[in-house]
Design an enzyme around this catalytic site. Structure first.
Site, mmCIF file in Angstrom:
data_model
loop_
_atom_site.group_PDB
_atom_site.id
_atom_site.type_symbol
_atom_site.label_atom_id
_atom_site.label_comp_id
_atom_site.label_asym_id
_atom_site.label_seq_id
_atom_site.Cartn_x
_atom_site.Cartn_y
_atom_site.Cartn_z
ATOM 1 N N HIS A 185 -9.562 0.740 4.804
ATOM 2 C CA HIS A 185 -8.291 0.989 5.499
ATOM 3 C C HIS A 185 -8.545 1.873 6.719
ATOM 4 O O HIS A 185 -9.382 2.769 6.683
ATOM 5 C CB HIS A 185 -7.295 1.652 4.548
ATOM 6 C CG HIS A 185 -5.908 1.673 5.104
ATOM 7 N ND1 HIS A 185 -5.494 2.601 6.020
ATOM 8 C CD2 HIS A 185 -4.853 0.834 4.923
ATOM 9 C CE1 HIS A 185 -4.241 2.354 6.367
ATOM 10 N NE2 HIS A 185 -3.822 1.282 5.708
ATOM 11 N N ASN A 191 0.850 -1.191 0.000
ATOM 12 C CA ASN A 191 0.000 0.000 0.000
ATOM 13 C C ASN A 191 0.885 1.241 0.000
ATOM 14 O O ASN A 191 1.481 1.578 1.015
ATOM 15 C CB ASN A 191 -0.889 -0.041 1.252
ATOM 16 C CG ASN A 191 -1.740 1.214 1.407
ATOM 17 O OD1 ASN A 191 -1.826 2.022 0.480
ATOM 18 N ND2 ASN A 191 -2.356 1.377 2.559
ATOM 19 N N GLU A 207 -5.353 -5.414 10.424
ATOM 20 C CA GLU A 207 -4.365 -4.360 10.612
ATOM 21 C C GLU A 207 -4.665 -3.596 11.901
ATOM 22 O O GLU A 207 -5.464 -2.645 11.893
ATOM 23 C CB GLU A 207 -4.413 -3.375 9.444
ATOM 24 C CG GLU A 207 -4.109 -3.986 8.099
ATOM 25 C CD GLU A 207 -3.578 -2.927 7.152
ATOM 26 O OE1 GLU A 207 -2.414 -3.029 6.774
ATOM 27 O OE2 GLU A 207 -4.306 -1.988 6.816
ATOM 28 N N LYS A 251 0.003 4.216 -0.301
ATOM 29 C CA LYS A 251 -0.720 5.358 0.295
ATOM 30 C C LYS A 251 -0.571 6.599 -0.607
ATOM 31 O O LYS A 251 -0.457 6.469 -1.815
ATOM 32 C CB LYS A 251 -0.224 5.621 1.709
ATOM 33 C CG LYS A 251 -0.202 4.358 2.574
ATOM 34 C CD LYS A 251 -0.108 4.676 4.024
ATOM 35 C CE LYS A 251 0.131 3.398 4.800
ATOM 36 N NZ LYS A 251 -0.089 3.536 6.215
ATOM 37 N N GLU A 274 -7.012 4.281 7.935
ATOM 38 C CA GLU A 274 -6.854 5.733 7.735
ATOM 39 C C GLU A 274 -8.146 6.335 7.189
ATOM 40 O O GLU A 274 -8.526 7.449 7.539
ATOM 41 C CB GLU A 274 -5.652 5.998 6.815
ATOM 42 C CG GLU A 274 -4.345 5.775 7.570
ATOM 43 C CD GLU A 274 -3.170 5.339 6.715
ATOM 44 O OE1 GLU A 274 -3.224 5.447 5.479
ATOM 45 O OE2 GLU A 274 -2.177 4.867 7.317
ATOM 46 N N GLY A 315 2.112 2.131 10.727
ATOM 47 C CA GLY A 315 3.000 3.283 10.591
ATOM 48 C C GLY A 315 3.678 3.697 11.879
ATOM 49 O O GLY A 315 4.255 4.785 11.967
ATOM 50 N N SER A 331 3.377 -2.218 10.359
ATOM 51 C CA SER A 331 4.823 -2.162 10.612
ATOM 52 C C SER A 331 5.566 -3.450 10.234
ATOM 53 O O SER A 331 6.558 -3.816 10.875
ATOM 54 C CB SER A 331 5.096 -1.769 12.075
ATOM 55 O OG SER A 331 4.609 -0.467 12.318
HETATM 56 C C1 PEP Z 1 -0.910 0.025 6.003
HETATM 57 O O1 PEP Z 1 -1.068 1.224 5.896
HETATM 58 O O2 PEP Z 1 -1.716 -0.757 5.481
HETATM 59 C C2 PEP Z 1 0.250 -0.444 6.752
HETATM 60 C C3 PEP Z 1 0.270 -1.679 7.141
HETATM 61 O O3 PEP Z 1 1.237 0.477 7.014
HETATM 62 P P1 PEP Z 1 2.687 0.210 7.670
HETATM 63 O O4 PEP Z 1 3.235 -1.067 7.065
HETATM 64 O O5 PEP Z 1 3.504 1.397 7.296
HETATM 65 O O6 PEP Z 1 2.476 0.068 9.126
#
Ligand code: PEP
Length: 249
Positions: A96, A10, A166, A12, A98, A172, A212
């Site tokens: 997601h 992703n 997630e 983003k 976000e 993040g 992460s």
């Molecule tokens: C994501 O935004 O789906 C995600 C898993 O981000 P990160 O790997 O940066 O934590």
């Protein structure tokens, strides 16, 4: 039932034309396990989708990061599922965290989006996950079950759904879930699918972990029996994404 390992990247809201070319070059030059072993899907911002699709190696696919909840029309700024299909974009990420938190997408809205995208022929990476507060108060399973139920209420065919667990506190932040924490929730989700959808759907639906994930922690996570792959944010923009893909074997 064998579930093919799935790795999503992703990107983003990141990238310039030049940066996108560089990432795709790294992906195209990488030696990775075959398509029979791992399904790789990268998700650039909408504006780069046609470009990335055009230059990306044929064994990798692309996903959009969102789409509108129903047929297109007078919805300024939105991109419809039909448009993605028209551009031969096979996948879309929906729900997601976000978007759930910043754009107030509710469980029901995400469920509607998943159902509509599937009805148009898209495959969906459907994201769920609890906040730190919810985890600390012991409600992780209630939260992810409610998010999954809102999808299950609207979806009859799960063949084109990948469920991405997630935890919001891991996205993040550099605070990855331990392999045991990820496995515990994935197993519970599989049980939930078994009890509330069907044994077949529980056995065949890929449940991937996101939050992460990087080149250093992916191997231990992927060793867990109910972790069927990853959705990767930050590290999907870096060469270590290749190591994450390789953790399929
Ligand atoms: C994501 O935004 O789906 C995600 C898993 O981000 P990160 O790997 O940066 O934590």
């Amino acid at each position: 039932m064998a579930r093919k390992f799935f790795v999503g990247g992703n990107w983003k809201c990141n990238g310039t034309t030049e940066e996108v070319k560089k990432i795709v070059t790294i992906l195209n030059e990488a030696e990775v396990p075959s398509e029979d072993v791992v399904e790789v899907v990268v998700s650039p911002p909408f504006v780069f989708l046609p470009k990335v699709k055009g230059i990306l190696r044929p064994d990798f696919q692309v996903a959009a990061q969102n789409c509108w909840v129903r047929k297109g029309g007078a919805f300024t700024g939105e991109v419809s599922a039909e448009m993605l299909v028209n551009l031969c974009v096979p996948w879309v990420i929906l729900g997601h965290s976000e978007r759930r938190s910043l754009l107030h997408e509710s469980n029901e809205f995400v469920g509607d989006k998943v159902a509509y995208a599937l009805s148009q022929g898209l495959k969906v990476i459907a994201c769920i996950g609890e906040t730190l507060e919810q985890r600390e108060s012991g409600s992780t399973m209630d939260v992810v079950a409610a998010q999954t139920k809102a999808i299950a209420d609207k979806v009859t065919n799960w063949a084109n759904v990948v469920l991405a667990y997630e935890p919001v506190w891991a996205i993040g932040t550099g605070k990855v879930a331990t392999p045991a924490q990820a496995q515990e929730v994935h197993l519970e989700l599989r049980k939930w699918l078994h009890d509330n959808v069907s044994a077949d759907v529980a056995a065949s639906t890929r449940i991937i972990y996101g939050g992460s994930v990087n080149g250093a922690n992916c191997k231990e996570l992927s060793a867990k029996p109910d972790v069927d792959g990853f959705l990767v944010g930050g590290a999907s923009l870096k060469p270590e994404f290749i190591d994450i893909i390789k953790s399929a074997t």
